[in-house]
Design an enzyme around this catalytic site. Structure first.
Site, PDB file in Angstrom:
ATOM      1  N   GLY A 161       9.325   3.114 -27.617  1.00 29.13           N
ATOM      2  CA  GLY A 161       8.199   2.994 -28.535  1.00 29.13           C
ATOM      3  C   GLY A 161       8.281   3.972 -29.694  1.00 29.13           C
ATOM      4  O   GLY A 161       7.985   3.629 -30.844  1.00 29.13           O
ATOM      5  N   THR A 162       8.673   5.186 -29.413  1.00 24.58           N
ATOM      6  CA  THR A 162       8.729   6.215 -30.456  1.00 24.58           C
ATOM      7  C   THR A 162       9.730   5.839 -31.547  1.00 24.58           C
ATOM      8  O   THR A 162       9.409   5.890 -32.740  1.00 24.58           O
ATOM      9  CB  THR A 162       9.091   7.583 -29.836  1.00 24.58           C
ATOM     10  OG1 THR A 162       8.047   7.966 -28.939  1.00 24.58           O
ATOM     11  CG2 THR A 162       9.243   8.643 -30.914  1.00 24.58           C
TER      12      THR A 162
ATOM     13  N   CYS B   6      -5.322  22.480 -22.847  1.00 29.06           N
ATOM     14  CA  CYS B   6      -4.576  23.260 -21.876  1.00 29.06           C
ATOM     15  C   CYS B   6      -3.377  22.510 -21.326  1.00 29.06           C
ATOM     16  O   CYS B   6      -2.441  23.115 -20.837  1.00 29.06           O
ATOM     17  CB  CYS B   6      -5.480  23.667 -20.727  1.00 29.06           C
ATOM     18  SG  CYS B   6      -6.580  24.990 -21.207  1.00 29.06           S
TER      19      CYS B   6
ATOM     20  N   ASN C 153      -3.902   4.445 -26.626  1.00 28.77           N
ATOM     21  CA  ASN C 153      -3.338   4.924 -25.367  1.00 28.77           C
ATOM     22  C   ASN C 153      -4.280   5.846 -24.595  1.00 28.77           C
ATOM     23  O   ASN C 153      -4.214   5.915 -23.382  1.00 28.77           O
ATOM     24  CB  ASN C 153      -2.016   5.649 -25.618  1.00 28.77           C
ATOM     25  CG  ASN C 153      -2.141   6.720 -26.685  1.00 28.77           C
ATOM     26  OD1 ASN C 153      -2.660   6.477 -27.775  1.00 28.77           O
ATOM     27  ND2 ASN C 153      -1.672   7.910 -26.377  1.00 28.77           N
TER      28      ASN C 153
END
Lengths: 206, 384
Positions: B71-72, B325, B151
């Site tokens: 996908g990237t 975090c 997403n």
């Protein structure tokens, strides 16, 4: 079925303190009623970390008798305050005041670089509580004004940035990974970058 | 311990049928599709077949499918490839403020290269108003890139409507459909897009494979140069086993789509209703109707996401959080913030993404464990 040990992101020490935090209040009501000699709070829910520490002090010996805390934050933030509350139990105030982030991190068997700021906040909360005690007991001369505050929300001082540089941080990103300085205030970033350069030069890291 | 894996938007396990069909292509049918001998032809045939299958499933032509590494890469090729190819025509790109980092950071890179990017904000429900897109179009606009479904919060964007606007102004329209491929209609004609990104690892296929659908006539400048595979747009020896696996995964996803969607909507709604009933001070993030059937995203005020996530993990439940975090940047989720919520809500957000293996028992397990976890963390929180 084959038994495999469940994998865990942090150290075993963090695991113990995260799942079984020490010296906590049984309820919010207990926290409200708790009579402390000194209270300190650092952080900000905006940043995702907030710690509050309560200490009871033996006035004769200037020793911490009890240390309680509340923490909003990730596993390492909770573990940091938990282990710190054990470390300072029975400790002289002046010694407790000097506990460094590194000592806390070592007690936890290490923390990932990006989680260093949790330990920085832990010792800061403790110092705030001790300063509060000094203030309340008219021992103003003992209050150590750290160094100039750079980040007002997080109460991060020039000293903290210098410590981060000494411990290996070289860029703004490195320093933020350790302290979170300026994460919520982009305006002060140039000033921080200037300080990083200054301390790098001072300590021969250039 | 049985693992209740509720992080299917992160990745999905490879379907056994997919695995089986891939295996011969690692060692037995190992040919390079570029070779003229029988081993090469055997591999080429498999790639051609896969291309045809995929094309048919999305109503495209086989030569409109470009195989890439995921996908990237597909997003990068769509955006940088279009921008570079059309830079003489214009320098303006429109996207949203809730895109995946593969789109977001790629646009930021193009800004450094001198392009202008408008990040249009979503409404409080996490959905873009097409009118807001239309308003930002300039004569210099060359590309609009908007994800099909988000997403993090699962909200579904009105892609067909925006495509119509783009088409009327002669602007290239790209959509990242990685998250929606298993649940929504991804017919490129109905969506009206010029470019569409799909990914194997979100649809029970292998990791490391994806496609970019590029409508005939769409010009892309390559990102990778070499042997001229994929019509020269994406060089590199075709990853035959993964290509075969991807086609099979998409085929299965298509065949179970409607049934799975119905099943998961029930489970999803049960989870949301249960948590609402059992835990106070929570906020459901994103529209509840225009939403993927498998996505639940909730903020629990006064507690931090990573802590909840790790407690859940110790009980055998895998979820995800938008808290800073757990990120590499120490910044909380830009998606939750885009909904106009506080940073505290971002830090306290949890995402559960259900999948093909999710059962009623998994949902009940969350409903049993999470209230206890939130209670114990709120007990030690200074802001609860």
């Amino acid at each position: 079925m084959k038994k495999t040990k469940q994998k865990w992101f942090y150290s075993e020490q963090v695991k113990e303190h995260f799942f079984n935090p020490k010296n906590i209040f049984k309820s919010q009501e207990e926290a409200k009623k708790y009579k402390a000699d000194g209270i300190g709070m650092v952080g900000n829910p905006k940043c995702g970390d907030m710690m509050k520490m309560w200490i009871k002090v033996d006035k004769k010996t200037q020793t911490i008798k009890e240390c309680r805390y509340q923490t909003f934050g990730c596993a390492s933030a909770i573990a940091t305050t938990s282990v710190l509350s054990e470390m300072v139990n029975g400790m002289k105030l002046d010694k407790a005041f000097r506990i460094s982030p590194k000592e806390i991190v070592d007690k936890l068997g290490g923390l990932p670089q990006i989680k260093f700021h949790c330990s920085v906040l832990g010792d800061k909360a403790l110092r705030a509580a001790i300063n509060d005690y000094y203030r309340k007991t008219d021992q103003i001369e003992k209050i150590v004004t750290d160094s100039p505050v750079v980040d007002e929300t997080l109460k991060i001082t020039e000293n903290d940035i210098e410590n981060a540089v000494i411990e290996g941080a070289r860029t703004l990103k490195d320093v933020q990974a350790r302290t979170k300085v300026g994460v919520n205030n982009k305006k002060i970033l140039p000033k921080i970058e200037g300080l990083i350069e200054k301390f790098k030069e001072k300590h021969g890291f250039k | 311990m049985h693992i209740s894996y509720l992080d299917n938007a992160a990745t999905t396990p490879v379907d056994e049928r997919v695995l089986k069909i891939m295996l011969p292509y690692f060692s037995d049918k190992y040919g390079n599709p570029g070779s003229m001998h029988q081993k090469g032809l055997e591999a080429k045939e498999a790639v051609d077949e896969a291309r045809k299958t995929i094309a048919k499933l999305i109503s495209a032509e086989p030569n409109e499918i470009i195989f890439v590494s995921g996908g990237t890469e597909s997003d990068n090729l769509a955006i940088i490839g279009t921008a570079m190819a059309l830079k003489e025509k214009g320098n303006h790109i429109i996207t949203t403020n809730i895109e995946h980092h593969a789109v977001f950071d790629t646009c930021e890179y193009l800004e450094e290269q001198g392009f202008k990017v408008t990040y249009v904000g979503v409404k409080e429900n996490g959905i873009i108003d097409p009118k807001d897109i239309e308003k930002t179009i300039t004569p210099k606009t060359i590309l609009i890139s908007i994800m099909h479904a988000n997403n993090e919060i699962g909200t579904i964007q009105p892609i067909a409507e925006i495509s119509k606007i783009a088409k009327s102004k002669d602007i290239i329209m790209h959509t990242d459909a990685c998250q929606s491929a298993g649940y929504l209609d991804i017919d490129v004609n109905k969506l009206g897009v010029d470019l569409m990104t799909l990914n194997g690892s979100k649809i029970y296929g292998p990791k490391g494979i994806g496609i970019l659908y590029a409508k005939k006539g769409t010009i892309l400048q390559p990102l990778i140069y070499g042997g001229g595979q994929e019509k020269g747009v994406r060089s590199g020896t075709e990853n035959v086993p993964l290509i075969v696996g991807f086609a099979k995964a998409l085929e299965i996803a298509h065949s179970v789509r409607d049934k799975e969607s119905k099943r998961l909507i029930k489970l999803r709604d049960k989870l949301v209703a249960g948590l609402k009933k059992k835990i106070s001070n929570i906020h459901i993030n994103g529209d509840l109707e225009k939403r993927l059937p498998n996505n639940v995203n909730i903020s629990f005020l006064g507690v931090e996401g990573e802590s909840m996530l790790l407690h859940l993990d110790s009980k055998g439940i895998c979820a995800s959080t938008g808290s800073a975090c757990s990120s590499h940047s120490l910044e909380p989720s830009h998606v939750i913030k885009a909904l106009g919520l506080t940073d505290e809500a971002s830090h306290g957000s949890l995402r559960f993404t259900l999948g093909r293996h999710t059962t009623e028992e998994d949902i009940e397990k969350v409903l049993k464990e999470l209230p206890k976890i939130v209670e114990s963390l709120r007990k030690i929180s200074p802001i609860a």
